[in-house]
Design a protein around this motif. Structure first.
Motif, short mmCIF file in Angstrom:
data_model
loop_
_atom_site.label_atom_id
_atom_site.label_comp_id
_atom_site.label_asym_id
_atom_site.label_seq_id
_atom_site.Cartn_x
_atom_site.Cartn_y
_atom_site.Cartn_z
N TYR A 78 0.80 -1.22 0.00
CA TYR A 78 0.00 0.00 0.00
C TYR A 78 0.84 1.28 0.00
CZ TYR A 78 1.02 -0.60 4.95
OH TYR A 78 1.66 -0.80 6.14
N MET A 79 2.16 1.16 0.06
CA MET A 79 3.01 2.35 0.05
C MET A 79 3.14 2.90 -1.36
SD MET A 79 5.98 1.59 2.78
CE MET A 79 5.61 1.30 4.49
N LYS A 80 3.01 4.21 -1.47
CA LYS A 80 2.99 4.87 -2.77
C LYS A 80 4.40 5.08 -3.31
CE LYS A 80 1.00 8.75 -5.20
NZ LYS A 80 -0.18 9.57 -5.22
N GLU A 81 4.57 4.76 -4.58
CA GLU A 81 5.86 5.00 -5.23
C GLU A 81 6.10 6.49 -5.37
OE1 GLU A 81 8.28 4.31 -9.42
OE2 GLU A 81 6.30 3.41 -9.18
N ASP A 82 7.32 6.91 -5.10
CA ASP A 82 7.73 8.29 -5.36
C ASP A 82 8.33 8.28 -6.76
OD1 ASP A 82 9.08 10.74 -5.63
OD2 ASP A 82 9.47 10.86 -3.48
N GLU A 83 7.48 8.58 -7.74
CA GLU A 83 7.89 8.46 -9.14
C GLU A 83 9.04 9.38 -9.50
OE1 GLU A 83 4.34 8.74 -11.50
OE2 GLU A 83 3.46 6.97 -10.53
N GLU A 84 9.06 10.58 -8.95
CA GLU A 84 10.15 11.52 -9.25
C GLU A 84 11.48 10.99 -8.71
OE1 GLU A 84 11.45 16.12 -8.37
OE2 GLU A 84 9.34 15.58 -8.21
N MET A 85 11.49 10.55 -7.47
CA MET A 85 12.72 10.03 -6.88
C MET A 85 13.14 8.72 -7.55
SD MET A 85 15.14 10.51 -4.65
CE MET A 85 14.60 11.60 -3.38
N SER A 86 12.17 7.91 -7.97
CA SER A 86 12.48 6.63 -8.62
C SER A 86 13.27 6.80 -9.91
CB SER A 86 11.19 5.86 -8.90
OG SER A 86 10.61 5.40 -7.68
N ARG A 87 13.18 7.97 -10.53
CA ARG A 87 13.95 8.20 -11.75
C ARG A 87 15.45 8.31 -11.47
NH1 ARG A 87 9.17 11.22 -13.27
NH2 ARG A 87 9.95 13.15 -12.39
N THR A 88 15.82 8.49 -10.21
CA THR A 88 17.23 8.68 -9.86
C THR A 88 17.82 7.48 -9.12
OG1 THR A 88 16.74 9.71 -7.72
CG2 THR A 88 16.83 11.17 -9.66
N THR A 89 17.05 6.40 -8.97
CA THR A 89 17.49 5.24 -8.20
C THR A 89 17.51 3.99 -9.08
OG1 THR A 89 15.23 4.82 -7.45
CG2 THR A 89 16.63 6.17 -6.02
N PRO A 90 18.26 2.95 -8.66
CA PRO A 90 18.34 1.73 -9.47
C PRO A 90 16.98 1.03 -9.66
CG PRO A 90 19.98 1.69 -7.71
CD PRO A 90 19.12 2.89 -7.48
N GLU A 91 16.10 1.16 -8.67
CA GLU A 91 14.79 0.54 -8.71
C GLU A 91 13.78 1.50 -8.10
OE1 GLU A 91 14.69 -3.34 -6.94
OE2 GLU A 91 16.63 -3.87 -7.79
#
Length: 149
Positions: free
Chosen positions: A45-58
């Motif tokens: 149920y935890m929401k993805e941080d789409e902006e931060m995800s662009r800077t991380t391996p996964e």
């Protein structure tokens, strides 16, 4: 270099020894917040941080843990996913049956939309341990962990 019993990796997450090392050694005995854990390590149920995800391996989630010296994680929280279809995909990716009675009620709450929201929890026993300076959490738990005399 610090030697850990369990090497910290992106896939394995932080163990208690890593949490204590951060709070006691790296941050000099001060509380700290760790944010944006890998999505696969956290609840569906935890929401993805789409902006931060662009800077991380996964992909990472919008979450935080409060780490304190001598205890480790005291509190944790996250933004909750409010999109019904994303929740279904997240459940399926973790082998959770969206139609099962134990999970379908959660989806029903979001079927027609939901307001953006977040939640957190604090470990009461850990808070007591921290406030009293008790070295072992077993010494502050009010109930025994075993049956018998």
């Amino acid at each position: 270099a610090t030697k850990f019993d369990t090497k910290p990796t992106w896939d394995s997450g932080l163990s208690r020894e890593h949490e204590l090392h951060l709070a006691e050694k790296v941050f000099g005995g001060k509380p700290l917040f760790v944010t944006h854990y890998p999505q696969k390590q956290k609840a569906f149920y935890m929401k993805e941080d789409e902006e931060m995800s662009r800077t991380t391996p996964e992909p990472v989630v919008a979450c935080m843990d409060l780490l304190i010296p001598n205890v480790g994680e005291l509190a944790g929280g996250s933004e909750r996913e409010s999109d019904h279809d994303k929740l279904v995909r997240s459940m399926k990716s973790r082998n959770i049956d969206p139609q099962h009675p134990s999970s379908s009620w959660y989806l029903a709450l979001r079927r027609f939309g939901s307001a953006p929201h977040a939640g957190f929890g604090i470990g009461f026993d850990r808070l007591v341990q921290y406030l009293t300076g008790t070295p072992n959490i077993r010494d502050v738990i009010p109930m025994r962990r075993y049956a018998g005399p």
